[in-house]
Design a protein around this motif. Structure first.
Motif, PDB file in Angstrom:
ATOM      1  N   ASN A 199       0.843  -1.203   0.000  1.00  0.00           N
ATOM      2  CA  ASN A 199       0.000   0.000   0.000  1.00  0.00           C
ATOM      3  C   ASN A 199       0.877   1.251   0.000  1.00  0.00           C
ATOM      4  O   ASN A 199       0.706   2.143   0.832  1.00  0.00           O
ATOM      5  N   TYR A 228      -4.137   3.844   4.624  1.00  0.00           N
ATOM      6  CA  TYR A 228      -5.393   3.108   4.749  1.00  0.00           C
ATOM      7  C   TYR A 228      -5.851   2.770   3.336  1.00  0.00           C
ATOM      8  O   TYR A 228      -5.158   3.051   2.356  1.00  0.00           O
ATOM      9  N   ASN A 267       0.173   1.153   8.171  1.00  0.00           N
ATOM     10  CA  ASN A 267      -1.218   1.004   7.749  1.00  0.00           C
ATOM     11  C   ASN A 267      -2.099   1.067   8.990  1.00  0.00           C
ATOM     12  O   ASN A 267      -1.831   0.395   9.993  1.00  0.00           O
TER      13      ASN A 267
END
Length: 376
Positions: free
Chosen positions: A174, A179, A264
């Protein structure tokens, strides 16, 4: 990231404390009052007489002015019901739960005045309050000891960062995000969905033996209106702006880019369908209602005027006010990963980004309220 150790609202009563920056959470509690009253009246009226002893737990109570707000409302509802029926005020066993880092001392200091008020207004001394530190994703209370469980603004926090996304993950799936984002690969979204389903099932499974048959739960948490987890009303854009603020600090040489890639958030805002599916699959509870309502990011001030800081008597922009609210909630875990020395710079940049965003768009949260009954 050890969530049990690092996740807590900012303690104390300073300018960045949760105590001074929890108006959003207070507004959410106020909006759910009608469902709270319905649940308590159901407990009282489903018995031939008022129970002699009632067990109540508030999970994720935090500290500050909101900590005893729900308990006070419950006592008022019970008192009014008893007066109407001519019954004696029951013994109340109140359990206040949060993670161990919560400022329980602040809560305990407020209890003498709380007890005195109950004695004067209700004529009762039969109210017992206990602090219960620990994760609500596991067992907390004895068998069949609770009639009612409440939780507000807490269940969107996961028990852990989803598997494969933690700091020790081999690959940063990510990159540049904190998020779920519109650019997040499906592996990231699936990891978050899976973790929420696992955690919410654990929550229900843990409460099931603790609540009497016919007992009630009222849960409110941040959610979203669509099955699409990247919809902006699912709070993802606040994390997006915080990631943008951190990237700005990367360009200034204050943060390593790899630090962003390895963080995250242990957070998930579900849609109503996800809640319903998980409750039905776990099987211990029946859903009475699932409601959704919108609340603006800066719900405590007018959208056309700035807020005033009581201590410094200075005016705050909408972005500054939102930044203070978010900082009071997420600073403990952001600081544990990125370090204390960047916090002021980070939330200064963040407030400017929020100001720009709320100028262009209507910035809202969606809050979900779930009323449940323990099956016989």
């Amino acid at each position: 990231m050890e969530i049990l150790q690092v996740l807590h609202m900012n303690n104390g009563e300073g300018e960045t404390s949760y105590a001074k920056n929890s108006n959003i959470q207070r507004k959410i509690i106020s909006v759910t009052n009608s469902r709270l009253e319905e649940a308590i009246l159901n407990i009282m009226c489903n018995n031939k007489k008022v129970p002699e002893s009632i067990g109540v737990a508030d999970l994720g109570c935090s500290s500050g002015p909101n900590a005893l707000m729900v308990v006070t409302e419950i006592i008022d509802i019970i008192d009014a019901t008893c007066r109407k029926s001519g019954s004696s005020f029951p013994e109340l066993r109140i359990s206040l739960n949060d993670l161990p880092g919560n400022d329980f001392n602040e809560i305990f200091r407020s209890l003498p005045a709380f007890f005195q008020k109950i004695k004067e207004e209700k004529g009762s001394e039969s109210c017992y309050v206990a602090g219960v530190p620990g994760s609500f994703y596991g067992r907390l209370f004895p068998l069949k000891s609770l009639h009612f469980v409440h939780s507000s603004s807490s269940l969107h926090w996961l028990s852990r960062v989803p598997l494969g996304l933690g700091i020790n993950a081999r690959t940063a799936l990510n990159k540049g995000k904190l998020y779920i984002s519109k650019t997040s690969p499906s592996e990231v979204i699936n990891a978050y969905v899976s973790q929420f389903q696992k955690d919410f099932s654990s929550f229900l499974r843990s409460r099931s033996p603790e609540i009497i048959p016919g007992g009630r739960m009222l849960l409110s948490l941040m959610g979203r209106s669509s099955i699409d987890p990247t919809i902006e009303d699912g709070c993802y854009y606040q994390w997006e702006l915080l990631a943008h603020a951190l990237s700005t600090l990367v360009s200034k040489g204050l943060v390593d880019e790899e630090k962003i890639d390895s963080f995250n958030a242990p957070y998930y805002a579900p849609c109503p369908e996800e809640l319903k599916i998980t409750v039905e699959k776990e099987g211990s509870f029946m859903i009475n209602h699932i409601d959704a309502f919108e609340i603006e990011w800066d719900a405590n001030i007018s959208s056309n005027s700035p807020a005033q800081c009581e201590d410094k008597k200075i005016l705050l922009s909408r972005g500054q006010q939102v930044a203070k609210t978010i900082r009071a909630v997420v600073e403990s875990m952001v600081e544990s990963h990125f370090g204390n020395e960047i916090m002021d710079d980070l939330f200064s940049v963040y407030s400017d980004l929020v100001d720009d965003y709320v100028y262009k768009k209507r910035a809202i949260y969606v809050n979900l309220v779930v009323s449940l009954t323990r099956k016989d």
